[in-house]
Design a protein around this motif. Structure first.
Motif, PDB file in Angstrom:
ATOM      1  N   ARG A   1       0.852  -1.159  -0.097  1.00  0.00           N
ATOM      2  CA  ARG A   1      -0.130  -0.054   0.012  1.00  0.00           C
ATOM      3  C   ARG A   1       0.876   1.363   0.033  1.00  0.00           C
ATOM      4  N   GLU A   2       1.617   1.241   0.852  1.00  0.00           N
ATOM      5  CA  GLU A   2       2.752   2.469   1.053  1.00  0.00           C
ATOM      6  C   GLU A   2       3.506   2.726  -0.438  1.00  0.00           C
ATOM      7  N   GLN A   3       3.999   1.518  -1.091  1.00  0.00           N
ATOM      8  CA  GLN A   3       4.658   1.673  -2.233  1.00  0.00           C
ATOM      9  C   GLN A   3       3.851   2.088  -3.367  1.00  0.00           C
ATOM     10  N   LEU A   4       2.486   1.622  -3.252  1.00  0.00           N
ATOM     11  CA  LEU A   4       1.412   2.405  -4.325  1.00  0.00           C
ATOM     12  C   LEU A   4       1.425   3.740  -4.270  1.00  0.00           C
TER      13      LEU A   4
ATOM     14  N   HIS B   1       2.419   6.681  -6.860  1.00  0.00           N
ATOM     15  CA  HIS B   1       1.412   7.424  -7.557  1.00  0.00           C
ATOM     16  C   HIS B   1       1.495   8.848  -7.121  1.00  0.00           C
ATOM     17  N   MET B   2       2.417   9.520  -6.361  1.00  0.00           N
ATOM     18  CA  MET B   2       2.790  10.815  -5.784  1.00  0.00           C
ATOM     19  C   MET B   2       2.347  11.729  -6.997  1.00  0.00           C
ATOM     20  N   SER B   3       3.099  11.469  -8.096  1.00  0.00           N
ATOM     21  CA  SER B   3       3.098  12.379  -9.228  1.00  0.00           C
ATOM     22  C   SER B   3       1.815  12.385  -9.973  1.00  0.00           C
ATOM     23  N   PHE B   4       1.051  11.199  -9.899  1.00  0.00           N
ATOM     24  CA  PHE B   4      -0.118  11.290 -10.325  1.00  0.00           C
ATOM     25  C   PHE B   4      -1.222  11.678  -9.681  1.00  0.00           C
TER      26      PHE B   4
END
Length: 247
Positions: free
Chosen positions: A22-25, A29-32
């Motif tokens: 979850r944390e990696q997802l 996706h921070m840029s998204f």
């Protein structure tokens, strides 16, 4: 495996309780998330904005609520949910007080969802959640086809006879799994084959393409109240099988 499939697998792992996934997802996706907030707010530097915090929370919520069988890409679903949550927040800011609409009631921040589901009105809360989920999936499906819900509604025919014809075409479309799957996969209405199946001129099918697509998605959705209204509008005259209808 496609990118969409890989994303779905990761979301499912996160839903099962794998916190690291979850944390990696979220990290990936921070840029998204930033792009989505920039698009909605027309701001450049968004990290310190309340809208960005709300979008992060909405993205995390999207991980929990996403359903792989909906055939909608995860990012598309997350984008819709972020937009909904920001709309809810703007509404609450504008009104100065918390308003309980179908969208706000479930995630207003004033009471944890777990507590809402255990209060005397929990059945209504659950119904609101299910309704919102159906709307989210519908909107995501429409946008995944490169269309807009507002545009489809605005282009809906005004005359009753034309509307009935569009309902007939939509029912023909969803009765044929192959044709409906072609619509979902390609984003294009299989007009020629639909014309042959329903014995309606191709020009008529193409002219009413937006309405047919919208009605087909509605009839395939979980929005039972909308489907009941469509049945009522037809006057209960359509048959259950094939494409023979009495208007």
């Amino acid at each position: 495996m496609s990118v969409i499939d890989q994303a779905s697998v990761r979301v499912i792992k996160a839903q099962s309780g794998d916190r690291s996934v979850r944390e990696q997802l979220i990290s990936d996706h921070m840029s998204f998330i930033r792009r989505t907030v920039r698009h909605l707010t027309h701001a450049v530097f968004v990290d310190q904005m309340d809208e960005f915090s709300i979008a992060l929370s909405a993205f995390n919520e999207a991980i929990d609520r996403y359903q792989d069988e909906s055939q909608v890409p995860f990012e598309q679903y997350a984008r819709i949910l972020i937009k909904h949550r920001l709309t809810d927040w703007y509404r609450s800011q504008r009104n100065k007080i918390q308003t309980y609409s179908l969208s706000d009631q479930s995630f207003d921040g004033t009471q944890p969802l777990e507590e809402q589901l255990t209060d005397p009105k929990s059945e209504q809360v659950q119904a609101n959640l299910e309704y919102e989920e159906s709307i989210l999936r519908l909107q995501a499906q429409i946008e995944n086809l490169g269309l807009g819900l507002d545009d489809l509604v605005n282009r809906f025919p005004k005359h009753r006879d034309t509307r009935l014809l569009c309902i007939r075409l939509a029912r023909c479309l969803i009765s044929n799994d192959t044709l409906f799957e072609r619509l979902i996969q390609s984003g294009r209405l299989p007009g020629k084959d639909l014309s042959l199946q329903c014995d309606i001129p191709l020009k008529t099918v193409e002219r009413n393409r937006p309405a047919v697509i919208l009605l087909a998605l509605l009839l395939k959705s979980d929005l039972q109240q909308v489907q009941a209204y469509i049945d009522l509008y037809e006057g209960g005259t359509h048959h259950e099988e094939g494409c023979s209808y009495v208007n």
